[in-house]
Design an enzyme around this catalytic site. Sequence first.
Site, PDB file in Angstrom:
ATOM      1  N   GLU A 135      -3.838   7.036  -0.587  1.00 11.37           N
ATOM      2  CA  GLU A 135      -3.924   5.851  -1.444  1.00 11.37           C
ATOM      3  C   GLU A 135      -2.519   5.333  -1.748  1.00 11.37           C
ATOM      4  OE1 GLU A 135      -6.198   4.516  -5.543  1.00 11.37           O
ATOM      5  OE2 GLU A 135      -6.209   6.615  -4.939  1.00 11.37           O
ATOM      6  N   LEU A 136      -2.297   4.039  -1.549  1.00 11.81           N
ATOM      7  CA  LEU A 136      -0.965   3.436  -1.693  1.00 11.81           C
ATOM      8  C   LEU A 136      -0.390   3.668  -3.092  1.00 11.81           C
ATOM      9  CD1 LEU A 136       1.152   1.443  -0.372  1.00 11.81           C
ATOM     10  CD2 LEU A 136      -0.059  -0.361  -1.610  1.00 11.81           C
ATOM     11  N   ASP A 137       0.848   4.165  -3.127  1.00 11.13           N
ATOM     12  CA  ASP A 137       1.582   4.361  -4.387  1.00 11.13           C
ATOM     13  C   ASP A 137       0.835   5.265  -5.376  1.00 11.13           C
ATOM     14  OD1 ASP A 137       3.651   2.796  -3.400  1.00 11.13           O
ATOM     15  OD2 ASP A 137       2.782   0.963  -4.195  1.00 11.13           O
ATOM     16  N   ILE A 188       2.114  -0.004   5.215  1.00 12.43           N
ATOM     17  CA  ILE A 188       0.951   0.753   4.764  1.00 12.43           C
ATOM     18  C   ILE A 188       0.612   1.742   5.868  1.00 12.43           C
ATOM     19  CG2 ILE A 188      -1.516   0.590   4.246  1.00 12.43           C
ATOM     20  CD1 ILE A 188      -0.865  -2.110   2.905  1.00 12.43           C
ATOM     21  N   LEU A 189       0.463   3.004   5.495  1.00 14.71           N
ATOM     22  CA  LEU A 189       0.323   4.060   6.494  1.00 14.71           C
ATOM     23  C   LEU A 189      -1.143   4.440   6.686  1.00 14.71           C
ATOM     24  CD1 LEU A 189       3.311   6.107   5.101  1.00 14.71           C
ATOM     25  CD2 LEU A 189       3.293   4.751   7.209  1.00 14.71           C
ATOM     26  N   ASN A 243       7.856   9.442  -1.406  1.00 10.12           N
ATOM     27  CA  ASN A 243       8.119   7.999  -1.508  1.00 10.12           C
ATOM     28  C   ASN A 243       8.755   7.720  -2.856  1.00 10.12           C
ATOM     29  OD1 ASN A 243       7.929   5.179  -0.843  1.00 10.12           O
ATOM     30  ND2 ASN A 243       6.189   5.035  -2.248  1.00 10.12           N
ATOM     31  N   ASN A 291      18.726   3.587  -1.018  1.00  7.87           N
ATOM     32  CA  ASN A 291      18.220   4.907  -1.422  1.00  7.87           C
ATOM     33  C   ASN A 291      18.491   5.950  -0.337  1.00  7.87           C
ATOM     34  OD1 ASN A 291      16.733   4.976  -4.126  1.00  7.87           O
ATOM     35  ND2 ASN A 291      15.994   3.056  -3.221  1.00  7.87           N
ATOM     36  N   GLU A 343      17.220   4.721  -9.442  1.00 10.12           N
ATOM     37  CA  GLU A 343      16.623   5.246  -8.196  1.00 10.12           C
ATOM     38  C   GLU A 343      17.641   6.077  -7.423  1.00 10.12           C
ATOM     39  OE1 GLU A 343      14.327   2.579  -5.688  1.00 10.12           O
ATOM     40  OE2 GLU A 343      14.149   1.163  -7.338  1.00 10.12           O
ATOM     41  N   HIS A 373       8.969   4.599  -5.632  1.00  7.36           N
ATOM     42  CA  HIS A 373       8.327   3.331  -5.961  1.00  7.36           C
ATOM     43  C   HIS A 373       8.964   2.785  -7.238  1.00  7.36           C
ATOM     44  CE1 HIS A 373       5.224   0.298  -6.073  1.00  7.36           C
ATOM     45  NE2 HIS A 373       5.090   0.538  -7.361  1.00  7.36           N
TER      46      HIS A 373
HETATM   47  C1  GRF Z   1      13.607   0.272  -3.729  1.00  5.27           C
HETATM   48  O1  GRF Z   1      13.488  -0.442  -4.922  1.00  5.27           O
HETATM   49  C2  GRF Z   1      12.459   1.229  -3.562  1.00  5.27           C
HETATM   50  O2  GRF Z   1      12.006   1.773  -4.763  1.00  5.27           O
HETATM   51  C3  GRF Z   1      11.398   0.363  -2.964  1.00  5.27           C
HETATM   52  O3  GRF Z   1      12.067  -0.518  -2.102  1.00  5.27           O
HETATM   53  C4  GRF Z   1      13.416  -0.642  -2.517  1.00  5.27           C
HETATM   54  C5  GRF Z   1      14.237  -0.218  -1.353  1.00  5.27           C
HETATM   55  O4  GRF Z   1      15.611  -0.417  -1.540  1.00  5.27           O
HETATM   56  N1  GRF Z   1      10.373   1.167  -2.341  1.00  5.27           N
HETATM   57  P1  GRF Z   1      16.643   0.246  -0.527  1.00  5.27           P
HETATM   58  O5  GRF Z   1      16.245  -0.199   0.876  1.00  5.27           O
HETATM   59  O6  GRF Z   1      16.566   1.732  -0.695  1.00  5.27           O
HETATM   60  O7  GRF Z   1      17.977  -0.299  -0.900  1.00  5.27           O
END
Ligand code: GRF
Length: 203
Positions: free
Chosen positions: A143-145, A92-93, A107, A14, A174, A109
């Site tokens: 809060e996570l996610d 976790i932050l 972020n 990503n 993504e 997810h």
């Molecule tokens: C992705 O699926 C992202 O949504 C999740 O962890 C994975 C990371 O993949 N949080 P990459 O390191 O970006 O290839």
Amino acid sequence: MKNIVILISGRGSNMEAVVRAARSEGWPARVAAVISNKPDAAGLAFAQAHGIATAVVPSKEFPDRASFDAALQREIDRFAPDLVVLAGFMRILTAPFVAHYEGRMLNIHPSLLPAHPGLDTHRKCLEAGEGEHGATVHFVTAELDHGPMVAQARVPVLPGDTEATLAARVLLEEHKLYPYAVRLFVEDRLSIEQGDVRIAQPA
Ligand code: GRF
């Protein structure tokens, strides 16, 4: 020119998608640094090969979350970030860290939040027998996610899917979704109103 700092823990695909889009689409922003909590994160090599500053803040070497987050914050802030992008950053932050970057940390997810926060999202989706899965980009809150959602991408769950096939289908989305959302931020098109994200039309 806005500065983006991207945090990774592993593969970094990503991060790669954001770096490539920022350059090829001529964003008013640059990826100033890629920072990992793991020295062996594969994504660091891509960043170095593309002339991007990298740093490692090894989470294993800190006695607790607070001291790690404080060191990470110092490292991030060396690059004067307008935006911090979490891209597969598996930590976790703490609340003070999240508060420091309030409104300027995103972020991604791999689920259609609020469904399936946390780990193993693809397995949870298959086990629940759902017909649809996807990914969400959101502002980071304590809060996570959770946190105000910027955008989602949806994919079908197909007969015979395994965690691996489903994860691969989501990951392709993504790689389009995250650059789209980050670009909205750097173009100043995102605002948060009463907990919801508003997207302004292009200028
Ligand atoms: C992705 O699926 C992202 O949504 C999740 O962890 C994975 C990371 O993949 N949080 P990459 O390191 O970006 O290839």
